[in-house]
Write a protein that holds these residues in place. Structure first.
Motif, PDB file in Angstrom:
ATOM      1  N   VAL A  50      -7.867  -2.499 -12.871  1.00  0.00           N
ATOM      2  CA  VAL A  50      -7.136  -1.529 -12.846  1.00  0.00           C
ATOM      3  C   VAL A  50      -5.734  -1.742 -13.014  1.00  0.00           C
ATOM      4  CG1 VAL A  50      -8.733   0.080 -11.429  1.00  0.00           C
ATOM      5  CG2 VAL A  50      -6.597  -1.051 -10.277  1.00  0.00           C
ATOM      6  N   TYR A  51      -4.985  -2.933 -12.522  1.00  0.00           N
ATOM      7  CA  TYR A  51      -3.731  -3.041 -12.899  1.00  0.00           C
ATOM      8  C   TYR A  51      -3.505  -3.891 -14.083  1.00  0.00           C
ATOM      9  CZ  TYR A  51      -4.084  -2.409  -7.950  1.00  0.00           C
ATOM     10  OH  TYR A  51      -4.271  -1.829  -6.732  1.00  0.00           O
ATOM     11  N   GLU A  52      -4.806  -4.331 -14.842  1.00  0.00           N
ATOM     12  CA  GLU A  52      -4.473  -4.874 -16.043  1.00  0.00           C
ATOM     13  C   GLU A  52      -4.938  -4.073 -17.291  1.00  0.00           C
ATOM     14  OE1 GLU A  52      -3.010  -7.737 -15.716  1.00  0.00           O
ATOM     15  OE2 GLU A  52      -3.894  -8.538 -13.894  1.00  0.00           O
ATOM     16  N   PHE A  56       6.001   4.711  -7.709  1.00  0.00           N
ATOM     17  CA  PHE A  56       5.378   5.758  -8.667  1.00  0.00           C
ATOM     18  C   PHE A  56       4.225   6.448  -8.224  1.00  0.00           C
ATOM     19  CE2 PHE A  56       8.050   3.483 -12.061  1.00  0.00           C
ATOM     20  CZ  PHE A  56       8.964   4.622 -12.228  1.00  0.00           C
ATOM     21  N   HIS A  57       3.595   5.876  -7.282  1.00  0.00           N
ATOM     22  CA  HIS A  57       2.486   6.528  -6.752  1.00  0.00           C
ATOM     23  C   HIS A  57       2.654   7.950  -6.241  1.00  0.00           C
ATOM     24  CE1 HIS A  57      -0.908   4.164  -7.180  1.00  0.00           C
ATOM     25  NE2 HIS A  57      -0.490   2.968  -6.495  1.00  0.00           N
ATOM     26  N   ILE A  58       4.067   8.266  -5.935  1.00  0.00           N
ATOM     27  CA  ILE A  58       4.237   9.486  -5.669  1.00  0.00           C
ATOM     28  C   ILE A  58       3.733  10.598  -6.682  1.00  0.00           C
ATOM     29  CG2 ILE A  58       6.141   9.122  -3.900  1.00  0.00           C
ATOM     30  CD1 ILE A  58       8.224   9.899  -6.032  1.00  0.00           C
ATOM     31  N   TYR A 112      -4.664   6.789 -11.538  1.00  0.00           N
ATOM     32  CA  TYR A 112      -4.162   6.618 -10.062  1.00  0.00           C
ATOM     33  C   TYR A 112      -3.342   5.325 -10.109  1.00  0.00           C
ATOM     34  CZ  TYR A 112      -7.379  10.266  -8.852  1.00  0.00           C
ATOM     35  OH  TYR A 112      -8.036  11.277  -8.805  1.00  0.00           O
ATOM     36  N   GLU A 113      -4.115   4.057 -10.491  1.00  0.00           N
ATOM     37  CA  GLU A 113      -3.653   2.821 -10.611  1.00  0.00           C
ATOM     38  C   GLU A 113      -3.174   2.570 -11.982  1.00  0.00           C
ATOM     39  OE1 GLU A 113      -2.868   0.954  -7.954  1.00  0.00           O
ATOM     40  OE2 GLU A 113      -3.790   2.357  -6.503  1.00  0.00           O
ATOM     41  N   GLY A 114      -3.834   2.585 -12.941  1.00  0.00           N
ATOM     42  CA  GLY A 114      -3.433   2.300 -14.368  1.00  0.00           C
ATOM     43  C   GLY A 114      -1.967   3.116 -14.692  1.00  0.00           C
ATOM     44  N   SER A 156       8.388  -0.794  -6.813  1.00  0.00           N
ATOM     45  CA  SER A 156       8.456   0.262  -7.976  1.00  0.00           C
ATOM     46  C   SER A 156       6.866   0.814  -8.195  1.00  0.00           C
ATOM     47  CB  SER A 156       9.037  -0.261  -9.472  1.00  0.00           C
ATOM     48  OG  SER A 156       8.378  -1.346  -9.889  1.00  0.00           O
ATOM     49  N   HIS A 157       6.042  -0.005  -8.206  1.00  0.00           N
ATOM     50  CA  HIS A 157       4.659   0.529  -8.390  1.00  0.00           C
ATOM     51  C   HIS A 157       4.233   1.550  -7.174  1.00  0.00           C
ATOM     52  CE1 HIS A 157       0.192  -0.042  -8.978  1.00  0.00           C
ATOM     53  NE2 HIS A 157       0.086   0.510  -7.953  1.00  0.00           N
ATOM     54  N   GLU A 158       4.324   0.950  -5.840  1.00  0.00           N
ATOM     55  CA  GLU A 158       4.338   2.027  -4.825  1.00  0.00           C
ATOM     56  C   GLU A 158       5.135   3.300  -5.057  1.00  0.00           C
ATOM     57  OE1 GLU A 158       1.760   1.146  -3.425  1.00  0.00           O
ATOM     58  OE2 GLU A 158       1.864  -0.905  -4.255  1.00  0.00           O
ATOM     59  N   LEU A 214       0.813  -1.061   0.068  1.00  0.00           N
ATOM     60  CA  LEU A 214       0.138   0.058  -0.173  1.00  0.00           C
ATOM     61  C   LEU A 214       0.872   1.115  -0.010  1.00  0.00           C
ATOM     62  CD1 LEU A 214      -2.843   1.132   0.024  1.00  0.00           C
ATOM     63  CD2 LEU A 214      -2.555   1.262   2.418  1.00  0.00           C
ATOM     64  N   GLU A 215       0.624   2.280  -0.883  1.00  0.00           N
ATOM     65  CA  GLU A 215       1.371   3.515  -1.048  1.00  0.00           C
ATOM     66  C   GLU A 215       0.909   4.260   0.043  1.00  0.00           C
ATOM     67  OE1 GLU A 215      -1.374   2.658  -3.027  1.00  0.00           O
ATOM     68  OE2 GLU A 215      -2.508   4.375  -3.531  1.00  0.00           O
ATOM     69  N   HIS A 216       2.179   5.101   0.423  1.00  0.00           N
ATOM     70  CA  HIS A 216       2.097   6.271   1.098  1.00  0.00           C
ATOM     71  C   HIS A 216       2.954   7.287   0.490  1.00  0.00           C
ATOM     72  CE1 HIS A 216      -0.340   4.187   4.291  1.00  0.00           C
ATOM     73  NE2 HIS A 216       0.700   3.101   3.897  1.00  0.00           N
TER      74      HIS A 216
END
Ligand SMILES: [Zn+2]
Length: 623
Positions: free
Chosen positions: A410-412, A318-320, A348-350, A314-316, A286-288
């Motif tokens: 959303v991830y696909e 990039f949420h920055i 946000y997720e894609g 890397s996914h989390e 989970l991202e913060h």
């Protein structure tokens, strides 16, 4: 207690002056939350929450129903037990429970503090159908590990989410905290108590804390201090085992992002779960804003663990960019107990998931072949969801049926929407601009403190780009038309083709082509749910056929084993004879075994590809 006396006095004056509103806390006097990790009783910890004085007769206390980034209703209030509200003399005040997450306390002006016990989520996940996703969950393992996703421990008072918090934690002397929550500035070092501060409730939950025995590595990446802390219950892994991979991966991410403003500090809280006991089962992260909680199985071998960490962290990270920077008002003013969802999960997720793959090819961490395989995997997986569901409508209603079960798309498809937009932008800008350019432009306009209007985002992106982007949004993001991926891949000289790949006679890698029917004399038959290889197809065998004899040997699981062993020595000319049973009928077949191959779909270079398409592809993947 002195502080409280002062608070009451001022609160009384305010009400007397008719200041009206439930003004309580004196000039930013913090809500003090004390959490006791030493006296763990029945796998629970006690929380003592002391707000300022209240001027209203009714005070509502809540624990979040949901938190940002999870897109699910988790009702953290279900883990709160033995709730008590106490007055200044230590006597209980009456309260009623409004719903699973909220308590309404009468005689609010008398309220001194609330006290409650918190149970954790990790060791009951296997008993609960719709369990909390582990990276947002909580762990209480006395003396060894505490995963303090603080939304599970610390609540808020209605109308007072913007006041500061002071968080005091009594902890075992041999456990250390990993967190980006700010240390209380004037606090003396104390082996038994840690003190933290947060400017507002959001900051409390945006900075999880993990307590564990020291197993930590810290490293610098172009101006970011990264700390990786790891809990490995059976001491299988050390943070040092993953350091090198994290350094190269996050260095590549930083290079990919270029001049995007990022945090100066980033913490990775990695919890490795023990698969042999009731433990966390929701693997992922989970991202913060300045950290991420990652949960993965300890049983993974080091190669897989490293790859999972690369993909997940890397996914989390990039949420920055989004939603932590670029986001709508729904996210800025998040309501923890009655959340309004934004339309833009495609971004946000894609976008985040797409970047987590794109940077790996751009920075040379994976090959073009790997990248195409990942995108094709996403195309295949996206078909398991409703491909004609509007992405914006789904996003807006993601907590409700029938949208909620489509969330993982959303991830696909979310990532594929971004791939197509990236190709459109590259094509229209002669290779100059892509999705990363767009996100950088958006983050110049918006940011951590500047949200956009939800319905204004797509028109804004169109005004910054091309009419083709408008058409794409209207057809495939707002609209319900499934995307024809071939039409986008052809622009970059690629096509999805059937190609032949070598496989085994009886096994495709680790996966057998056969299964055993234990209900029916344990006969061995060809599996129903598998694409057959050339060996079975050339002999005209079908799914569901039961093996009766092979080369005149009666077949059961025992007698098939040596034949499988022999098959590794077969040449294409080796002749085989079989009797199989199909629909109750015995059928004999024989012939050469051939060289076994299987048909697989692959994204490959188009025959007769133009130079322009290759140039566009290079701009897309290597720029
Ligand atoms: Zn995410």
């Amino acid at each position: 207690m002195k502080k409280n006396v002062l608070v009451i006095a001022i609160a009384l004056i305010l009400s007397a002056c008719g200041a009206g509103k439930a003004i309580v806390s004196v000039e930013n006097a913090p809500i003090v939350a004390a959490i006791d990790l030493v006296n763990v009783i029945d796998d629970r910890v006690q929380v003592d929450l002391n707000p300022g004085a209240f001027a209203t007769s009714t005070v509502i206390f809540s624990i979040p129903k949901t938190v940002p980034g999870t897109y699910s209703s988790d009702n953290y209030g279900q883990y709160i037990q033995d709730f008590k509200a106490l007055d200044y003399n230590g006597n209980p005040l009456p309260f009623t429970k409004i719903d699973e997450n909220s308590w309404s306390i009468s005689n609010g002006t008398q309220l001194n503090k609330v006290l409650y016990w918190v149970n954790d989520t990790y060791d009951t996940e296997n008993e609960i159908d719709d369990a909390v996703f582990s990276p947002a969950g909580t762990n209480i393992a006395a003396g060894s590990n505490f995963m303090l996703n603080l939304h599970g421990f610390v609540g808020y008072f209605d109308g007072f989410k913007e006041v500061p918090y002071s968080i005091l934690i009594k902890k075992p002397a041999d456990l250390i905290a990993t967190t980006t929550l700010s240390k209380e500035p004037n606090r003396k070092a104390d082996p038994l108590w840690d003190g933290f501060v947060a400017k507002r409730y959001f900051e409390v939950i945006d900075n999880p804390i993990m307590y564990a025995k020291p197993n930590t590595e810290t490293f610098e990446i172009n101006g970011i201090t990264v700390t990786l802390s790891l809990f490995s219950p059976n001491n299988v892994y050390k943070a040092a085992d993953l350091k090198e991979k994290m350094v190269s991966m996050m260095g590549a991410q930083k290079k990919f992002l270029g001049d995007v403003d990022s945090t100066k500090e980033y913490n990775i809280l990695l919890y490795l779960s023990d698969v042999n006991i009731p433990d966390a089962q929701g693997f992922g992260a989970l991202e913060h804003h300045t950290s991420t909680v990652v949960v993965l199985p300890e049983a993974m071998d080091v190669g897989r663990l490293e790859q999972a960490m690369v993909d997940v962290v890397s996914h989390e990270f990039f949420h920055i960019v989004t939603p932590l920077s670029v986001h709508s008002k729904e996210i800025q003013y998040f309501d923890f107990n009655d959340p309004k969802m934004s339309e833009h999960l495609w971004m946000y997720e894609g976008t985040t998931e797409y970047f987590a793959n794109l940077f790996q090819i751009q920075q040379g961490l994976i090959s073009e072949k790997d990248f195409y395989e990942r995108m094709l995997g996403k195309i295949t997986n996206s078909k398991f969801y409703d491909d004609s569901m509007s992405f914006t409508v789904m996003s807006k209603n993601i907590l409700e049926e029938p949208y909620e079960p489509n969330y993982a798309n959303v991830y696909e498809k979310g990532a594929l929407i971004n791939m197509c937009l990236d190709i459109i932008l590259r094509e229209k800008s002669n290779g100059e601009k892509g999705m990363l350019w767009l996100m950088k432009e958006l983050s110049k306009k918006y940011g951590t403190d500047i949200p956009f209007e939800d319905e204004a985002l797509l028109p804004e992106i169109v005004s910054m780009t091309y009419p083709e982007v408008d058409v794409f949004f209207k057809e495939h993001v707002i609209g319900t038309t499934p995307i024809d991926y071939d039409a986008f891949l052809v622009k970059v000289g690629l096509v999805i083709n059937d190609v032949e790949e070598p496989t085994g006679y009886f096994f495709d890698g680790q996966v057998p082509y056969m299964d055993v029917d234990v209900q029916n004399d344990s006969v061995v038959f060809i599996r129903e749910n598998i694409e057959l290889n050339s060996f079975f197809n050339d002999l005209k065998l079908k799914r569901g056929d039961i093996f009766r004899t092979i080369n005149e040997q009666q077949i059961n699981l025992e007698t098939l084993r040596p034949i499988i062993g022999e098959s590794f020595g077969w040449t294409p000319e080796t002749v085989i004879s079989m009797t199989i049973e199909r629909d109750g009928e015995m059928i004999s077949v024989s012939g050469p075994v051939g060289q076994p191959v299987k048909q697989v779909k692959k994204i490959v270079t188009l025959e007769g590809v133009t130079e322009e398409a290759v140039a566009l592809r290079n701009a897309w993947l290597k720029n």
